[in-house]
Write an enzyme that holds these catalytic residues in place. Structure first.
Site, PDB file in Angstrom:
ATOM      1  N   LYS A  17      -3.031   0.902  11.985  1.00  0.00           N
ATOM      2  CA  LYS A  17      -1.736   1.309  12.524  1.00  0.00           C
ATOM      3  C   LYS A  17      -1.308   0.419  13.686  1.00  0.00           C
ATOM      4  CE  LYS A  17      -1.157   6.020  11.050  1.00  0.00           C
ATOM      5  NZ  LYS A  17      -0.852   7.398  11.410  1.00  0.00           N
ATOM      6  N   LYS A  50      -2.545   2.728   0.756  1.00  0.00           N
ATOM      7  CA  LYS A  50      -2.334   4.146   0.444  1.00  0.00           C
ATOM      8  C   LYS A  50      -0.851   4.500   0.522  1.00  0.00           C
ATOM      9  CE  LYS A  50      -2.613   6.548   4.781  1.00  0.00           C
ATOM     10  NZ  LYS A  50      -3.174   7.378   5.770  1.00  0.00           N
ATOM     11  N   LYS A  92       3.864   8.367   4.266  1.00  0.00           N
ATOM     12  CA  LYS A  92       5.219   8.780   4.622  1.00  0.00           C
ATOM     13  C   LYS A  92       5.844   7.845   5.638  1.00  0.00           C
ATOM     14  CE  LYS A  92       3.169  12.964   6.508  1.00  0.00           C
ATOM     15  NZ  LYS A  92       2.098  12.539   7.420  1.00  0.00           N
TER      16      LYS A  92
HETATM   17  P1  TYM Z   1      -1.392  12.894   7.516  1.00  0.00           P
HETATM   18  O1  TYM Z   1      -0.210  13.571   8.096  1.00  0.00           O
HETATM   19  O2  TYM Z   1      -1.379  11.404   7.431  1.00  0.00           O
HETATM   20  O3  TYM Z   1      -1.681  13.440   6.063  1.00  0.00           O
HETATM   21  C1  TYM Z   1      -1.840  14.822   5.799  1.00  0.00           C
HETATM   22  C2  TYM Z   1      -2.898  15.009   4.740  1.00  0.00           C
HETATM   23  O4  TYM Z   1      -2.551  14.283   3.559  1.00  0.00           O
HETATM   24  C3  TYM Z   1      -3.618  13.420   3.191  1.00  0.00           C
HETATM   25  N1  TYM Z   1      -3.047  12.186   2.642  1.00  0.00           N
HETATM   26  C4  TYM Z   1      -3.346  11.675   1.449  1.00  0.00           C
HETATM   27  N2  TYM Z   1      -4.175  12.087   0.484  1.00  0.00           N
HETATM   28  C5  TYM Z   1      -4.244  11.327  -0.633  1.00  0.00           C
HETATM   29  N3  TYM Z   1      -3.538  10.187  -0.809  1.00  0.00           N
HETATM   30  C6  TYM Z   1      -2.695   9.727   0.130  1.00  0.00           C
HETATM   31  N4  TYM Z   1      -1.983   8.634  -0.060  1.00  0.00           N
HETATM   32  C7  TYM Z   1      -2.573  10.491   1.336  1.00  0.00           C
HETATM   33  N5  TYM Z   1      -1.832  10.340   2.465  1.00  0.00           N
HETATM   34  C8  TYM Z   1      -2.144  11.378   3.250  1.00  0.00           C
HETATM   35  C9  TYM Z   1      -4.369  13.145   4.482  1.00  0.00           C
HETATM   36  O5  TYM Z   1      -5.695  12.755   4.224  1.00  0.00           O
HETATM   37  C10 TYM Z   1      -4.267  14.471   5.182  1.00  0.00           C
HETATM   38  O6  TYM Z   1      -5.266  15.350   4.736  1.00  0.00           O
HETATM   39  N6  TYM Z   1      -4.789  12.933  11.164  1.00  0.00           N
HETATM   40  C11 TYM Z   1      -4.203  13.722  10.094  1.00  0.00           C
HETATM   41  C12 TYM Z   1      -3.614  15.033  10.556  1.00  0.00           C
HETATM   42  C13 TYM Z   1      -4.508  15.888  11.371  1.00  0.00           C
HETATM   43  C14 TYM Z   1      -5.597  16.659  10.895  1.00  0.00           C
HETATM   44  C15 TYM Z   1      -6.106  17.322  12.037  1.00  0.00           C
HETATM   45  C16 TYM Z   1      -6.180  16.839   9.652  1.00  0.00           C
HETATM   46  C17 TYM Z   1      -4.415  16.111  12.689  1.00  0.00           C
HETATM   47  N7  TYM Z   1      -5.363  16.985  13.095  1.00  0.00           N
HETATM   48  C18 TYM Z   1      -7.215  18.185  11.929  1.00  0.00           C
HETATM   49  C19 TYM Z   1      -7.283  17.683   9.552  1.00  0.00           C
HETATM   50  C20 TYM Z   1      -7.786  18.334  10.684  1.00  0.00           C
HETATM   51  C21 TYM Z   1      -3.103  12.897   9.449  1.00  0.00           C
HETATM   52  O7  TYM Z   1      -2.536  12.007  10.024  1.00  0.00           O
HETATM   53  O8  TYM Z   1      -2.710  13.355   8.256  1.00  0.00           O
END
Ligand code: TYM
Length: 332
Positions: free
Chosen positions: A111, A194, A197
């Site tokens: 990032k 990957k 969004k």
């Molecule tokens: P975020 O917002 O990027 O994504 C949310 C969830 O979606 C999953 N994900 C994917 N899975 C499969 N293929 C993809 N291309 C893909 N893109 C996203 C992510 O793995 C995630 O599960 N850091 C985290 C948010 C967070 C969090 C937490 C998660 C903050 N605190 C505590 C678990 C526990 C994040 O940026 O997710």
């Protein structure tokens, strides 16, 4: 009953990757677990968010989760910034985690890119906040996509170091739940990246609010190679784009990838893409319609989130108060 925690950033519209890698599993886990799901707005501002768009995106993310089937009557859905315990525990974890640990985080490297000096300090300590999110509830299982695995390992390192430094057996071990055939959905433009969004190209992803024509067009234009689909899995080696589309099909059709290839192997991508587009539209259009219904009454979404925040704080506040006592804050 195991307590589950997971979160999603409102840094854009939820994608098919979020749905298959996370949200769909969150919904399924509700039957047998106590679930706490969070729209992590504190995490989202580690990268610039225009305040007006951000407020709308945050409410829309909550609406999407409700539309997908998160049940706020049996479980908890709330905004991270509404529960102070997250930031309070994150500060303590900033003092537990080591700089060397954070330096190994691949997501920060991706990032921040080349311009590392200009990344926010929040982006750097982001995994400490993530550990706090989970451990403020002493949650023991965390359903996420594959890309979050390293962050959860770090959360376990933080929990163990805290327990060790303060001579307590307080924080539990966290188990990552990385489920299904689509734990890593890739970009439609580049099968090695990957689906995200926050990718600048909207063509790289399917958004959960895309209409049927947009979905069909994006899939038709998705990058592929000139070979027809193979009939067996070995034929997908070194064909990341083909593998990705087959994985998406399998996940949405509740099949394994072998069966998809048995049905579609030998066909060119034209026919397969048509079938895939029809399947994606079939699965996503009810979610988009339901999301619009929630957004037509934003006050009802806010009410769900407010209620969730109260119930979340009732769990997290006493846990974080106990942590503060262990640290030696006298709390007068
Ligand atoms: P975020 O917002 O990027 O994504 C949310 C969830 O979606 C999953 N994900 C994917 N899975 C499969 N293929 C993809 N291309 C893909 N893109 C996203 C992510 O793995 C995630 O599960 N850091 C985290 C948010 C967070 C969090 C937490 C998660 C903050 N605190 C505590 C678990 C526990 C994040 O940026 O997710």
């Amino acid at each position: 009953m195991q307590r589950i925690f997971s979160g999603i950033q409102p840094s854009g519209v939820a994608t098919l990757g979020n749905y298959l890698g996370a949200i769909r599993n969150w919904v399924a886990l509700q039957d047998e677990h106590e679930c706490i799901y969070c729209v992590v707005d504190l995490h989202a501002i580690t990268e610039w968010q225009n305040p007006k768009d951000f407020a709308q995106q945050t409410r829309e993310m909550a609406a999407v989760l409700l539309a997908c089937g998160i049940d706020p009557t049996r479980h908890i859905l709330f905004l991270q910034s509404s529960v102070r315990a997250h930031a309070q525990l994150a500060w303590i974890f900033n003092c537990v985690a080591r700089i060397g640990w954070l330096n190994r985080m691949t997501q920060f490297k991706d990032k921040a890119g080349k311009n590392r000096e200009n990344a926010s300090t929040g982006l750097y300590v982001y995994p400490n906040l993530m550990a706090a999110d989970i451990l403020a509830y002493k949650a023991t299982a965390v359903p996420v996509g594959e890309d979050q695995r390293q962050h959860l390992e770090l959360a376990n390192d933080i929990a163990q170091k805290f327990n060790h430094d303060y001579g307590v057996d307080f924080f539990p071990n966290i188990q990552p739940l990385i489920l299904g055939v689509a734990a890593r959905v890739m970009s439609l433009r580049d099968g090695t990246k990957k689906m995200s969004k926050s990718d600048p190209s909207d063509q790289s992803r399917i958004n959960l609010n895309d209409d049927a024509d947009t979905i069909a067009l994006k899939i038709r234009r998705a990058k592929t190679d000139p070979e027809p689909l193979p009939s067996e899995m070995e034929g997908l080696a070194n064909r990341p784009e083909a593998r990705n589309l087959v994985g998406i099909y399998a996940a949405l059709a509740d099949m394994d990838a072998d069966s998809v290839l048995r049905d579609h192997g030998g066909k060119g991508f034209g026919a397969f893409k048509e079938a895939l587009a029809a399947l994606v539209v079939d699965r996503l259009s009810p979610i988009a319609a339901e999301t619009r219904r929630y957004l037509a009454d934003p006050a009802s979404v806010d009410a769900v989130l407010r209620d969730g925040a109260g119930r979340a704080a009732a769990i997290a506040d006493p846990i974080v108060a106990e942590v503060e006592r262990m640290v030696g804050f006298i709390g007068v």
